[in-house]
Design an enzyme around this catalytic site. Sequence first.
Site, PDB file in Angstrom:
ATOM      1  N   CYS A  48       0.758  -1.283   0.000  1.00 54.36           N
ATOM      2  CA  CYS A  48      -0.038  -0.010   0.143  1.00 54.36           C
ATOM      3  C   CYS A  48       0.820   1.315   0.150  1.00 54.36           C
ATOM      4  O   CYS A  48       1.883   1.290   0.673  1.00 54.36           O
ATOM      5  CB  CYS A  48      -0.824   0.176   1.130  1.00 54.36           C
ATOM      6  N   SER A  50       0.613   3.778   1.879  1.00 53.55           N
ATOM      7  CA  SER A  50       0.849   3.977   3.215  1.00 53.55           C
ATOM      8  C   SER A  50       2.085   3.457   3.810  1.00 53.55           C
ATOM      9  O   SER A  50       2.880   4.006   4.633  1.00 53.55           O
ATOM     10  CB  SER A  50      -0.540   3.695   4.297  1.00 53.55           C
ATOM     11  N   HIS A  53       4.859   5.614   2.355  1.00 55.61           N
ATOM     12  CA  HIS A  53       4.896   6.860   3.132  1.00 55.61           C
ATOM     13  C   HIS A  53       5.877   6.763   4.392  1.00 55.61           C
ATOM     14  O   HIS A  53       6.587   7.427   4.605  1.00 55.61           O
ATOM     15  CB  HIS A  53       3.606   7.240   3.508  1.00 55.61           C
ATOM     16  N   HIS A  71      -0.148  -4.030   6.125  1.00 55.72           N
ATOM     17  CA  HIS A  71      -1.490  -3.958   6.685  1.00 55.72           C
ATOM     18  C   HIS A  71      -2.644  -4.404   5.812  1.00 55.72           C
ATOM     19  O   HIS A  71      -3.746  -4.405   6.176  1.00 55.72           O
ATOM     20  CB  HIS A  71      -1.821  -2.778   7.113  1.00 55.72           C
ATOM     21  N   CYS A 178      -7.579  -3.118   2.474  1.00 53.73           N
ATOM     22  CA  CYS A 178      -7.242  -1.670   2.668  1.00 53.73           C
ATOM     23  C   CYS A 178      -7.912  -1.092   1.244  1.00 53.73           C
ATOM     24  O   CYS A 178      -8.573  -0.164   1.431  1.00 53.73           O
ATOM     25  CB  CYS A 178      -5.587  -1.465   2.799  1.00 53.73           C
TER      26      CYS A 178
END
Length: 381
Positions: A48, A50, A53, A71, A178
Amino acid sequence: MEGNAGKRIKCKAAVAYGPGQPMSVEDIYVDPPKAGEIRVKIVGSGICRSDLHILDTNIANDFTFPLIMGHEGSGVVESVGTGVTAFSPGDHIIPLWIPNCQKCDLCMNRKTNFCQTGTQETMNVMPDGTTRFWTLDGKPIYKSIGCAAFSEYTVMPIESVIAIDKSVDLEKVCLIGCCVVTGYGNVVNVAKVDRDSQVAVFGLGAIGLAAIMAAKECGARRIIGVDINEDKFPIAAKFGATECVNPQKLPDGVATVEQLFQSSYGGLDYTFECVGNVRAIKSAFESLNRWGVCVVVGLPPRGTDVPINPWLLLTGQKLTGSFYGGYKPREGIKYLMDKYMSGQLDLDLFVTNKLKLQDINRGFDLMRKGETIRTVIVFDK
């Protein structure tokens, strides 16, 4: 790994030792689950943005390294801790990166999808404040966003897991955990896009494409994909985009995307920012008509602010956002799993790459270069 219930397991995991560094795929130890916990063998885990990041932005400051990310996972229960009756070895599960105990004041409140068992502190550790992951020389390893799905085995509290049907393809349904629930939910659950509306989605990654899919399902008559990577335009069309715009290649006399949408479209009914870029958030908000709704879906860097004209709020435009598509986690996952199992949700279009754990750094590079929609890390079964 049969016969390892109650024992420490040695397995492989992708460990991040700090921002800006490649991950190290290495052997680690995973402790057995304690009371109220389960240990899971991961089968699939999507990469992902995220996760990216955490490696590439100051969001890394929220976490303790060394760290196991991931996740957006799926797997099979290997063993359960004391007192666990809701799960059994062999159950198929999806981790919930927002816990959902279904008992606390927050879980019982329909106005939020957060849970009191999920705090800033437990993003890195278990609810008791300890870790279940260790280097071979005995140093602790932490987890990000409560899941650690870039490990062959992970340990989760039961508040952070949902059981799913054993017949589904775990290498696909991990995405529901997600990108799909986030993009889809923000359209149908947060914005509540209505028929014959005009929609723009800023950012054509997996979350943005899930938003386009949902907008099409809601009956939007115009769905505009916005991205600087035009290689994503054909896949956006497959998901339901009626047209696409590159903000760096606007018509003569048009300075900004918001100006284009205001002048050519009369303002949009709904916009979704799915990148985490504050300039894009501003554009998405200022592209609205007087009754429009802008939903922030992407994850901006910490400490950034969005400069907006407050008069637009006074004249009716709305700016909002949510994690998990605004769903209570168990409700959202169950709803989308039912759609997938009934043939109403096609996950195949999202998966552009499948890689083994040892190639995980390549998967992150593909995302940085914009050469993938979703890369799924697949584990040996």
